[in-house]
Design an enzyme around this catalytic site. Structure first.
Site, short mmCIF file in Angstrom:
data_model
loop_
_atom_site.label_atom_id
_atom_site.label_comp_id
_atom_site.label_asym_id
_atom_site.label_seq_id
_atom_site.Cartn_x
_atom_site.Cartn_y
_atom_site.Cartn_z
N HIS A 127 2.34 -4.97 -10.95
CA HIS A 127 2.30 -4.58 -9.86
C HIS A 127 0.94 -5.07 -8.96
O HIS A 127 0.02 -4.62 -8.78
CB HIS A 127 2.90 -2.90 -9.53
CG HIS A 127 3.42 -2.91 -8.22
ND1 HIS A 127 4.58 -3.08 -7.64
CD2 HIS A 127 2.72 -2.94 -6.99
CE1 HIS A 127 5.06 -3.30 -6.60
NE2 HIS A 127 4.02 -3.18 -5.89
N SER A 179 5.41 -4.89 -2.31
CA SER A 179 5.33 -4.43 -2.54
C SER A 179 5.71 -3.61 -1.31
O SER A 179 7.35 -3.68 -0.52
CB SER A 179 3.98 -3.60 -2.85
OG SER A 179 4.36 -2.45 -3.32
N ALA A 180 5.12 -2.73 -0.80
CA ALA A 180 6.05 -1.63 0.69
C ALA A 180 6.53 -2.54 1.61
O ALA A 180 7.19 -2.05 2.78
CB ALA A 180 4.62 -0.52 0.75
N GLY A 228 0.33 -1.66 -0.11
CA GLY A 228 0.23 -0.58 0.13
C GLY A 228 0.82 1.12 -0.31
O GLY A 228 0.68 2.77 0.30
N GLY A 229 2.70 1.34 -0.62
CA GLY A 229 3.30 2.14 -0.43
C GLY A 229 2.78 3.11 1.03
O GLY A 229 3.22 3.82 1.08
N ASP A 284 5.65 -5.16 -14.35
CA ASP A 284 5.97 -4.01 -13.03
C ASP A 284 7.20 -2.16 -13.19
O ASP A 284 8.23 -3.40 -13.85
CB ASP A 284 6.21 -4.71 -11.69
CG ASP A 284 6.13 -3.60 -10.86
OD1 ASP A 284 6.13 -2.22 -10.28
OD2 ASP A 284 6.41 -4.04 -9.45
#
Length: 327
Positions: free
Chosen positions: A298, A160-161, A81-82, A268
């Protein structure tokens, strides 16, 4: 640039004058289901980690363990979720972890960490390490972990994050002088799924996918602006693992004989950063497995079951091969 979607609109957030953001997304949350009488393959329950910080752990227990008193590998998972969006309770991350626990026959502990910009990095890394200390203390108190988790066979995993968090939490643990300070918890390796990294200079995959529909580079720019410490640029070690003391600390990862798997796909925009991370770790002598596939996007493994199962097969093989080296 004028043809690019507004990054705030893309993320469905609004910046407030006090430095916080308002999140407009309406992604549903899923409640835990701890009742063993329910006809479900994986039971779930929440437990507070730090109530002052509103952090908690969502534990996923395969029913098979309950029925047969099995000791299972322990996966500590950090959602994506960045650093800015979502929760361990978000519907798609909850179901991802259900499938992960079921497919790998492992206990999964999904960590709720504080979000930026209200809590900028390294807050998420601190919460991750706090979660590991919490898991350590639960070895004799939490009934599911005490009875069913193999504390000697633990892996840090993130998407991801969340993979960035798993990586930096791993570096912090590896840098501890006392290798047994988390005992009885013993980390065996890192599972980094499409890890969220970057730098001030655009790489080839970002240039090629400037108009990506899922995570265009200018949206990443905003996420890093909201999450990095105030006043630093994208070549800070939190974002760029080749910067600062990051490469030096990898010596500690090698000394602990941790194994690492890095997965990604060439659809991505961040893939060249991910390839560079895997290359850096290999150059520093860390045992790394790289898995990069054609196409995709992504976060594809979170919502697409076909790609999710491919990932789970990779992770299952990685954990199995790592477990065969237990000492």
């Amino acid at each position: 640039m004028s043809s690019q979607v507004d990054p705030f609109h893309h993320l469905k957030i609004v910046r407030n004058t006090d430095g916080t953001i308002t999140r407009l997304r309406e992604d549903p949350h899923t409640s835990p289901t701890p009742d063993p009488t329910l006809p479900i393959p994986v039971l779930t329950k929440d437990a507070p980690i730090n109530q002052a910080k509103n952090t908690f752990a969502r534990i996923f227990l395969p029913r098979e363990a309950l029925d047969h008193k099995l000791k299972l590998p322990l996966i500590v998972y950090f959602h994506g979720g960045g650093f800015v969006l979502f929760s361990a309770a978000s519907d798609f991350f909850h179901h991802f972890c259900v499938n992960l626990a079921n497919h790998l026959n492992s206990i999964v502990v999904s960590v709720e960490y504080r979000l930026a910009p209200e809590h900028r990095l390294p807050a998420a890394y601190e919460d991750a390490v706090d979660a590991l200390h919490w898991i350590k203390t639960q070895s004799n108190t939490n009934d599911w972990l005490k009875s069913h988790a193999d504390y000697s066979n633990c892996f840090l995993m993130g998407s991801s994050a969340g993979a960035n968090i798993a990586y930096h939490a791993g570096l912090r643990v590896a840098a501890e002088v006392d290798h047994d300070y988390l005992r009885p918890l013993k980390i065996r390796g890192l599972i980094l799924v499409q890890p969220f990294f970057g730098g001030t200079k655009r790489v080839s995959s970002e240039m090629r996918l400037m108009d990506d529909q899922v995570l265009p580079p200018h949206v990443c720019d905003l996420l890093w602006e909201l999450s990095l410490p105030v006043g630093v640029d994208r070549d800070h070690e939190y974002c760029n693992p080749t910067a600062g003391d990051g490469p030096k600390v990898l010596d500690k990862v090698r000394e602990r004989e941790w194994r690492v798997v890095v997965t990604g796909c060439y659809g991505d925009p961040l893939v060249e950063h991910q390839v560079a991370l895997a290359r850096l770790m290999k150059e520093e002598g860390v045992a790394v497995v790289s898995r990069f596939s054609e196409g995709g996007c992504h976060g594809i493994e979170i919502r697409d079951r076909f790609h999710q199962n491919l990932l789970f097969d990779t992770v299952k093989d990685f954990i199995s091969s790592s477990s065969s080296l237990l000492g």
